[in-house]
Design a protein around this motif. Structure first.
Motif, PDB file in Angstrom:
ATOM      1  N   ARG A  42      -4.820  13.320 -10.149  1.00 38.54           N
ATOM      2  CA  ARG A  42      -6.181  13.812 -10.322  1.00 38.54           C
ATOM      3  C   ARG A  42      -7.185  12.681 -10.496  1.00 38.54           C
ATOM      4  O   ARG A  42      -8.275  12.706  -9.928  1.00 38.54           O
ATOM      5  CB  ARG A  42      -6.258  14.736 -11.540  1.00 38.54           C
ATOM      6  CG  ARG A  42      -5.451  16.016 -11.438  1.00 38.54           C
ATOM      7  CD  ARG A  42      -5.568  16.790 -12.750  1.00 38.54           C
ATOM      8  NE  ARG A  42      -4.643  17.896 -12.841  1.00 38.54           N
ATOM      9  CZ  ARG A  42      -4.844  19.103 -12.324  1.00 38.54           C
ATOM     10  NH1 ARG A  42      -5.942  19.336 -11.663  1.00 38.54           N
ATOM     11  NH2 ARG A  42      -3.947  20.052 -12.473  1.00 38.54           N
ATOM     12  N   CYS A  95       0.776  11.018 -17.425  1.00 37.56           N
ATOM     13  CA  CYS A  95       1.669  11.922 -16.709  1.00 37.56           C
ATOM     14  C   CYS A  95       1.408  11.777 -15.220  1.00 37.56           C
ATOM     15  O   CYS A  95       0.402  11.198 -14.793  1.00 37.56           O
ATOM     16  CB  CYS A  95       1.486  13.371 -17.157  1.00 37.56           C
ATOM     17  SG  CYS A  95      -0.087  14.090 -16.665  1.00 37.56           S
ATOM     18  N   SER A 145       3.975  19.689 -15.142  1.00 35.83           N
ATOM     19  CA  SER A 145       2.876  19.067 -14.420  1.00 35.83           C
ATOM     20  C   SER A 145       2.720  19.680 -13.053  1.00 35.83           C
ATOM     21  O   SER A 145       3.479  20.532 -12.620  1.00 35.83           O
ATOM     22  CB  SER A 145       3.143  17.575 -14.255  1.00 35.83           C
ATOM     23  OG  SER A 145       4.180  17.374 -13.310  1.00 35.83           O
ATOM     24  N   LEU A 146       1.706  19.234 -12.336  1.00 34.61           N
ATOM     25  CA  LEU A 146       1.465  19.676 -10.982  1.00 34.61           C
ATOM     26  C   LEU A 146       2.693  19.485 -10.118  1.00 34.61           C
ATOM     27  O   LEU A 146       3.052  20.329  -9.312  1.00 34.61           O
ATOM     28  CB  LEU A 146       0.311  18.866 -10.398  1.00 34.61           C
ATOM     29  CG  LEU A 146       0.068  19.047  -8.902  1.00 34.61           C
ATOM     30  CD1 LEU A 146      -0.857  20.213  -8.677  1.00 34.61           C
ATOM     31  CD2 LEU A 146      -0.483  17.787  -8.299  1.00 34.61           C
ATOM     32  N   LEU A 147       3.386  18.380 -10.293  1.00 34.11           N
ATOM     33  CA  LEU A 147       4.515  18.062  -9.426  1.00 34.11           C
ATOM     34  C   LEU A 147       5.755  18.848  -9.789  1.00 34.11           C
ATOM     35  O   LEU A 147       6.768  18.767  -9.113  1.00 34.11           O
ATOM     36  CB  LEU A 147       4.818  16.571  -9.481  1.00 34.11           C
ATOM     37  CG  LEU A 147       3.668  15.687  -9.025  1.00 34.11           C
ATOM     38  CD1 LEU A 147       4.104  14.262  -8.977  1.00 34.11           C
ATOM     39  CD2 LEU A 147       3.160  16.133  -7.669  1.00 34.11           C
ATOM     40  N   SER A 173       0.725  14.145 -13.069  1.00 30.91           N
ATOM     41  CA  SER A 173      -0.372  14.991 -12.623  1.00 30.91           C
ATOM     42  C   SER A 173      -1.724  14.306 -12.783  1.00 30.91           C
ATOM     43  O   SER A 173      -2.565  14.333 -11.889  1.00 30.91           O
ATOM     44  CB  SER A 173      -0.362  16.310 -13.399  1.00 30.91           C
ATOM     45  OG  SER A 173      -1.358  17.177 -12.915  1.00 30.91           O
ATOM     46  N   CYS A 174      -1.948  13.654 -13.943  1.00 25.58           N
ATOM     47  CA  CYS A 174      -3.256  13.027 -14.147  1.00 25.58           C
ATOM     48  C   CYS A 174      -3.405  11.781 -13.281  1.00 25.58           C
ATOM     49  O   CYS A 174      -4.521  11.384 -12.941  1.00 25.58           O
ATOM     50  CB  CYS A 174      -3.498  12.703 -15.620  1.00 25.58           C
ATOM     51  SG  CYS A 174      -2.345  11.543 -16.359  1.00 25.58           S
ATOM     52  N   GLU A 195       2.906  23.379 -10.223  1.00 29.67           N
ATOM     53  CA  GLU A 195       1.602  23.932 -10.542  1.00 29.67           C
ATOM     54  C   GLU A 195       1.031  24.731  -9.360  1.00 29.67           C
ATOM     55  O   GLU A 195       0.227  25.625  -9.538  1.00 29.67           O
ATOM     56  CB  GLU A 195       0.642  22.795 -10.913  1.00 29.67           C
ATOM     57  CG  GLU A 195      -0.716  23.255 -11.400  1.00 29.67           C
ATOM     58  CD  GLU A 195      -1.558  22.121 -11.889  1.00 29.67           C
ATOM     59  OE1 GLU A 195      -2.685  21.974 -11.397  1.00 29.67           O
ATOM     60  OE2 GLU A 195      -1.075  21.379 -12.760  1.00 29.67           O
ATOM     61  N   ALA A 229      -1.616  19.299  -3.448  1.00 27.60           N
ATOM     62  CA  ALA A 229      -2.746  18.744  -4.196  1.00 27.60           C
ATOM     63  C   ALA A 229      -3.814  18.199  -3.255  1.00 27.60           C
ATOM     64  O   ALA A 229      -5.017  18.384  -3.480  1.00 27.60           O
ATOM     65  CB  ALA A 229      -2.245  17.635  -5.127  1.00 27.60           C
TER      66      ALA A 229
END
Length: 403
Positions: free
Chosen positions: A71, A65, A396-398, A67-68, A401, A106
């Motif tokens: 990260r 994904c 996801s973060l995008l 987000s990962c 989040e 982020a």
């Protein structure tokens, strides 16, 4: 003065992003790109480019994904590049799926841990956003920004392309073939990103464009529901069918009627952004954002009138001063304020519909009843209303989040 490495983000859906990013190459600059075409299969291609070298690495991610990817690779990579003596500037060539605002959040907030010899800290400990450049294709951008096409991750194309422009510190436009279409696009851009200098030439001088960015530019700053909605000096008059509509109210919305009224913000509208006061949620403002046919409403922090003394002490003096100018003895700083950018809608109809959704005098006089009303905005709201459990799990973060 800062020891952090300058970071430039280059974003865009179908614009000349690759040409723009590589136009910034010089000794000491490195261009970083993550190709997310196969991210949902767990594969990402990362390319590092300098003036004399280009290296591609295939990354296999356990949880495929966006987000990962951030990260596990991009954020740690930024911190490691800061340590290289040969790197004095980083250019991020963003995949079209990545929204620069969420990435900047982020960079500022997500802690990167486990780098040998480095303190655990966000990437912002080592890098500083110097500018976000958004690249646009004049022939396709307006259609994308006013449509309702959905992506695989429950966002719409409109939400991505409008967000990329709204967050931009500078714009690079690939000129179109139709003069009227291009005039309408210019009217939109000058209102959506009024402070951003722009060049209508994909072969233009990008370094010179960076020097034209004003001191008041966002440079990665994240805004919330309480931030100014009209930054800079956007034109307020009608131009080529493009117009800014403002709506303000000092009484709350009825949740049911607001839900019925929302369609007026999705038809003929390019962008809506604002803070919303809903009677059933007296403690928090709701941040309302629409782009084309997509809309999101999320809680976004407490009103000053609902804060604890500790929260109030941590709030900026600027926000407190602005709230004091419109403080109401009964409701404090609670209000509604929206800015709506239209391309094919009736401004009077928008204002009338939103006015209809506000509480009547009779309803306003019975606040003890408000909590009993059904609230379709209860926790989080997106249009279209139907969402699946899988879509919720894959947020996801995008996709927000940071909220």
């Amino acid at each position: 003065m800062t020891s952090r490495t300058p970071l430039i983000l280059v974003a865009g859906w179908r614009g000349p992003t690759e040409r723009t990013a590589h136009a910034l190459l010089r000794p000491g600059t490195i261009v970083v790109r993550h190709d997310l075409a196969d991210v949902y299969e767990g594969v990402v291609r990362r390319t590092l480019t300098t003036t004399d070298d280009e290296r591609e690495t295939i990354l296999e991610l356990a949880h495929g994904c966006i987000s990962c990817t951030l990260r596990e690779d991009l954020l740690p990579l930024l911190r490691r590049l800061h340590e290289r003596s040969t790197v004095d500037r980083i250019v991020l060539l963003l995949d079209p799926l990545i929204e620069p605002e969420a990435l900047c959040w982020a960079i500022e907030h997500l802690v990167v841990a486990g780098i040998v010899g480095r303190v655990d800290a966000p990437a912002a400990h080592d890098v500083q956003v110097q500018a976000t450049i958004t690249c646009i294709d004049a022939d396709t951008w307006l259609d994308n920004a006013t449509g309702d096409d959905e992506l695989d991750d429950d966002r719409t194309t409109a939400q991505v392309v409008v967000g990329q422009v709204e967050f931009a510190d500078a714009l690079v436009v690939r000129p179109g073939s139709d003069g009227w279409h291009q005039a309408r696009l210019h009217a939109v851009l000058s209102r959506l990103a009024s402070e951003a200098p722009m060049i209508w030439d994909e072969h233009g001088d990008i370094e010179a464009l960076l020097r034209r960015i004003p001191p008041t530019a966002r440079r990665g700053a994240i805004f919330d529901a309480y931030s100014p909605l009209l930054r800079g000096r956007p034109p307020l008059e009608h131009d080529c069918g493009i117009e800014i509509v403002e709506f303000d109210a000092r009484r709350p919305f009825h949740p049911g009627r607001l839900h019925e009224a929302i369609d007026v913000l999705l038809d003929g509208v390019i962008r809506t952004r604002g803070r919303v006061w809903v009677a059933t949620q007296p403690d928090h403002a709701l941040l309302l954002e629409s782009a084309g046919g997509g809309l999101r409403v999320t809680p976004d922090g407490p009103w000053l009138a609902a804060m604890t003394p500790e929260q109030l002490a941590a709030t900026s003096t600027e926000r407190q001063a602005l709230a004091a100018l419109r403080w109401d003895e009964r409701f404090g700083d609670r209000d509604t304020s929206m800015v709506i950018l239209i391309h094919d809608a009736d401004p009077d109809a928008i204002r009338a519909t939103l006015q209809w959704a506000l509480l009547t005098d009779a309803e306003l006089s019975e606040p003890h009843l408000w909590a009993n009303w059904p609230d379709p905005f209860g926790n989080h709201h997106e249009d279209p209303c139907e969402t699946t459990a899988q879509a919720e799990q894959e947020t996801s973060l995008l996709e927000g989040e940071r909220r």
